[in-house]
Design a protein around this motif. Sequence first.
Motif, PDB file in Angstrom:
ATOM      1  N   THR A  97       0.900  -1.815   0.220  1.00 35.36           N
ATOM      2  CA  THR A  97       0.049   0.164   0.113  1.00 35.36           C
ATOM      3  C   THR A  97       0.784   1.322   0.185  1.00 35.36           C
ATOM      4  OG1 THR A  97      -1.347  -0.901   2.069  1.00 35.36           O
ATOM      5  CG2 THR A  97      -1.686   1.452   1.304  1.00 35.36           C
ATOM      6  N   LEU A  98       1.769   1.209   0.683  1.00 38.45           N
ATOM      7  CA  LEU A  98       2.800   2.810   1.024  1.00 38.45           C
ATOM      8  C   LEU A  98       3.587   3.066  -0.137  1.00 38.45           C
ATOM      9  CD1 LEU A  98       4.616   1.997   4.500  1.00 38.45           C
ATOM     10  CD2 LEU A  98       2.863   3.350   3.668  1.00 38.45           C
ATOM     11  N   LEU A  99       3.933   1.826  -1.284  1.00 33.55           N
ATOM     12  CA  LEU A  99       4.507   1.301  -1.967  1.00 33.55           C
ATOM     13  C   LEU A  99       3.737   1.335  -3.449  1.00 33.55           C
ATOM     14  CD1 LEU A  99       6.961  -0.724  -1.852  1.00 33.55           C
ATOM     15  CD2 LEU A  99       7.896   2.004  -1.449  1.00 33.55           C
ATOM     16  N   GLU A 100       2.028   1.788  -3.522  1.00 36.31           N
ATOM     17  CA  GLU A 100       1.702   2.041  -4.918  1.00 36.31           C
ATOM     18  C   GLU A 100       1.836   3.163  -5.482  1.00 36.31           C
ATOM     19  OE1 GLU A 100      -3.245   2.686  -5.445  1.00 36.31           O
ATOM     20  OE2 GLU A 100      -2.668   2.443  -3.539  1.00 36.31           O
ATOM     21  N   ASN A 101       2.333   4.462  -4.886  1.00 38.44           N
ATOM     22  CA  ASN A 101       2.716   5.404  -6.389  1.00 38.44           C
ATOM     23  C   ASN A 101       3.672   5.753  -6.004  1.00 38.44           C
ATOM     24  OD1 ASN A 101       0.053   5.731  -6.637  1.00 38.44           O
ATOM     25  ND2 ASN A 101      -0.279   7.540  -4.821  1.00 38.44           N
ATOM     26  N   ALA A 102       4.747   5.038  -5.494  1.00 35.26           N
ATOM     27  CA  ALA A 102       6.111   4.694  -5.964  1.00 35.26           C
ATOM     28  C   ALA A 102       7.035   3.104  -6.873  1.00 35.26           C
ATOM     29  CB  ALA A 102       6.928   4.406  -5.075  1.00 35.26           C
ATOM     30  N   TYR A 103       7.331   4.360  -7.769  1.00 31.33           N
ATOM     31  CA  TYR A 103       7.733   3.925  -9.204  1.00 31.33           C
ATOM     32  C   TYR A 103       9.280   4.052  -9.141  1.00 31.33           C
ATOM     33  CZ  TYR A 103       2.634   3.950 -10.331  1.00 31.33           C
ATOM     34  OH  TYR A 103       1.292   3.772 -10.510  1.00 31.33           O
ATOM     35  N   SER A 104      10.362   4.868  -8.535  1.00 30.74           N
ATOM     36  CA  SER A 104      11.445   4.385  -8.712  1.00 30.74           C
ATOM     37  C   SER A 104      12.295   4.819  -8.020  1.00 30.74           C
ATOM     38  CB  SER A 104      11.882   6.178  -9.377  1.00 30.74           C
ATOM     39  OG  SER A 104      10.658   6.781 -10.513  1.00 30.74           O
ATOM     40  N   VAL A 105      12.168   3.620  -6.879  1.00 29.66           N
ATOM     41  CA  VAL A 105      12.893   3.040  -5.773  1.00 29.66           C
ATOM     42  C   VAL A 105      14.029   2.237  -6.791  1.00 29.66           C
ATOM     43  CG1 VAL A 105      12.909   1.543  -4.035  1.00 29.66           C
ATOM     44  CG2 VAL A 105      10.883   2.718  -4.860  1.00 29.66           C
ATOM     45  N   GLY A 106      15.383   2.610  -6.191  1.00 26.30           N
ATOM     46  CA  GLY A 106      16.764   2.381  -6.422  1.00 26.30           C
ATOM     47  C   GLY A 106      16.993   1.302  -5.675  1.00 26.30           C
ATOM     48  N   SER A 107      16.708   1.069  -4.216  1.00 21.17           N
ATOM     49  CA  SER A 107      17.452   0.887  -3.292  1.00 21.17           C
ATOM     50  C   SER A 107      16.963   0.090  -1.887  1.00 21.17           C
ATOM     51  CB  SER A 107      18.723   2.069  -1.876  1.00 21.17           C
ATOM     52  OG  SER A 107      18.554   1.395  -1.301  1.00 21.17           O
ATOM     53  N   ILE A 108      16.617  -0.757  -1.978  1.00 19.81           N
ATOM     54  CA  ILE A 108      15.291  -1.315  -0.701  1.00 19.81           C
ATOM     55  C   ILE A 108      16.441  -2.156   0.231  1.00 19.81           C
ATOM     56  CG2 ILE A 108      13.207  -3.074  -0.396  1.00 19.81           C
ATOM     57  CD1 ILE A 108      12.564  -2.257  -3.679  1.00 19.81           C
ATOM     58  N   CYS A 109      15.644  -2.497   1.723  1.00 24.65           N
ATOM     59  CA  CYS A 109      16.764  -3.011   2.772  1.00 24.65           C
ATOM     60  C   CYS A 109      14.974  -3.207   3.348  1.00 24.65           C
ATOM     61  CB  CYS A 109      17.292  -1.676   3.721  1.00 24.65           C
ATOM     62  SG  CYS A 109      17.697  -2.370   4.925  1.00 24.65           S
ATOM     63  N   LEU A 110      14.802  -4.856   3.818  1.00 26.32           N
ATOM     64  CA  LEU A 110      14.089  -4.954   4.285  1.00 26.32           C
ATOM     65  C   LEU A 110      14.804  -6.385   5.391  1.00 26.32           C
ATOM     66  CD1 LEU A 110      11.793  -5.861   1.406  1.00 26.32           C
ATOM     67  CD2 LEU A 110      11.762  -4.363   3.210  1.00 26.32           C
ATOM     68  N   GLN A 111      16.010  -5.600   6.112  1.00 24.69           N
ATOM     69  CA  GLN A 111      16.019  -6.405   7.126  1.00 24.69           C
ATOM     70  C   GLN A 111      15.740  -6.744   8.152  1.00 24.69           C
ATOM     71  OE1 GLN A 111      19.524  -4.447   9.177  1.00 24.69           O
ATOM     72  NE2 GLN A 111      20.732  -4.318   6.955  1.00 24.69           N
ATOM     73  N   LYS A 112      15.225  -8.667   8.940  1.00 26.45           N
ATOM     74  CA  LYS A 112      14.910  -8.993   9.749  1.00 26.45           C
ATOM     75  C   LYS A 112      13.597  -8.293   9.427  1.00 26.45           C
ATOM     76  CE  LYS A 112      18.777  -7.876  12.959  1.00 26.45           C
ATOM     77  NZ  LYS A 112      19.406  -6.311  13.948  1.00 26.45           N
ATOM     78  N   ASN A 113      12.678  -9.240   9.027  1.00 23.15           N
ATOM     79  CA  ASN A 113      11.637  -9.541   8.678  1.00 23.15           C
ATOM     80  C   ASN A 113      10.915 -10.515   8.279  1.00 23.15           C
ATOM     81  OD1 ASN A 113      10.191  -5.636   9.422  1.00 23.15           O
ATOM     82  ND2 ASN A 113      11.480  -5.387   7.252  1.00 23.15           N
ATOM     83  N   HIS A 114      10.549 -11.234   9.545  1.00 26.36           N
ATOM     84  CA  HIS A 114       9.785 -12.299   9.107  1.00 26.36           C
ATOM     85  C   HIS A 114       8.854 -12.564   8.122  1.00 26.36           C
ATOM     86  CE1 HIS A 114       6.080 -12.338  10.700  1.00 26.36           C
ATOM     87  NE2 HIS A 114       6.729 -11.915  11.445  1.00 26.36           N
ATOM     88  N   TRP A 115       8.152 -11.559   7.526  1.00 27.72           N
ATOM     89  CA  TRP A 115       7.177 -11.827   6.661  1.00 27.72           C
ATOM     90  C   TRP A 115       7.960 -11.371   5.011  1.00 27.72           C
ATOM     91  CZ3 TRP A 115       7.167  -6.878   4.152  1.00 27.72           C
ATOM     92  CH2 TRP A 115       7.510  -5.926   5.386  1.00 27.72           C
ATOM     93  N   VAL A 116       8.894 -11.388   4.836  1.00 28.59           N
ATOM     94  CA  VAL A 116       9.857 -10.759   3.935  1.00 28.59           C
ATOM     95  C   VAL A 116       9.753 -12.697   3.511  1.00 28.59           C
ATOM     96  CG1 VAL A 116      11.546 -10.066   2.237  1.00 28.59           C
ATOM     97  CG2 VAL A 116      10.934  -8.710   4.161  1.00 28.59           C
TER      98      VAL A 116
END
Length: 443
Positions: A97-116
């Motif tokens: 939902t947060l990223l619905e309008n995000a189209y140019s993300v070049g860097s993603i960090c999803l550390q320590k999330n059990h749902w990933v």
Amino acid sequence: MDERVRIDLINKQCFKRIVNEYDQQLLEIDLSNWHDLVEESILKEHVLGATMISFKLDDVGVLRPELCEWVCKYVAPKIVELSVTSCHQLSWKYLKTLLENAYSVGSICLQKNHWVNDDVVEQLSRKYSKTLQYFDLEYTKVTDDALFQLGQRCLKLRSIRLDCCPRITNAGLIELSRRIHLISIHISHNMNISDRAIETLLSQSSQLSSLKLTNCPHLTDKSIEVLHEVIVSWGKTRNTKSKQLTIVEFRDNENISALGVLMLANSAVSLASLDLRDCSNIDWSEGLEHLSYMTQLQYLKIGPSNPRARIRNTGQAVKHLSVHSPRLLTLHLNAITEFSDEDIADILENADILEELSLTNMRFGTNAVESLCSNNPNLSRLSVCGSEIFQDIDLRCICTVCLHLVELTVQRCPLLTDGGFSRCAILRRLKKVDVSNCSNLTG
């Protein structure tokens, strides 16, 4: 809390102007501690003049529905860097939902999330196939399938972090390397990967600048050999592409030997940072000699000694190590027990620009302290652990001279008493102190 004070705090804590590693000016928005208090007007005001945004959430529970709407409306279109870490109560539904309008993300960090998991990575790889350059999946449940998805779609991916991802195997890394040419690779605590995968990955990474492979027990010198020479159709040839490598960490890999150090010295001629701590099979009599060929080192972390191949000539070993002293900004020595207090003093004698010194289970005493204080007054971080000869007068001397100290760690030093800390009050820049397990300290 007064409304004006609250707004001032939110403005200072949540919104900062930063410059990232690509020299881009970004607005950093970190709502981790204030997500329940941020209002639409504040968010809108800060975002209005920004062109690129780094958005962060750390250890956050459930977000307010209206906040999700505001972020999606005002922030998301400008997000180029996303960091969502340790948010166990969130889910992919919230992030999507947060990223619905995000189209140019070049860097993603999803550390320590059990749902990933692989499904999350697949959807992100589809959406950001043309923009994603950096992906941090530390402590997640991803498998080889996630690397397959990234390798098929995200051809601009240049940096990946897979620390503590035990489900990743050789197959995933080999598949990733087929179309991706990485600049930075971080993998740690993996029992599945072997030299075969690393050889393939490194052979395809012609622009590699940072290589960190920590506690991967099946790796041997062969993983380093590919930096020295690569296999081609007619046999082997010298790998000249390793000259761009500036950061190497092979910490806690027991099958790395002095031969690996030699190949590294001959291939990575521009190496600035090297971490070979806890590589218990390195003969440091040879290893330190090989290290002396590296002429650009600024950050060096080594030890402990190999109990099966002790340093035979400490004077020569000190000479080899001292070659780096004038350039070193960071030096970590761990349990190289052959070095005496005088040897450490000789190593520090020409370390004029040293900023960080860590000595663990080393004979660090009066001679080395005098050398440190005479030559390294700008030291900002000092750690002394397990020295049986470090005493009160030594600590007082350090506190009197090294006035730039920001962090001070003194552990397991039995001769140290409360009197040693009598001059710590003059260290105005000191932010962190750790004095655990010193048996003669009372309070």
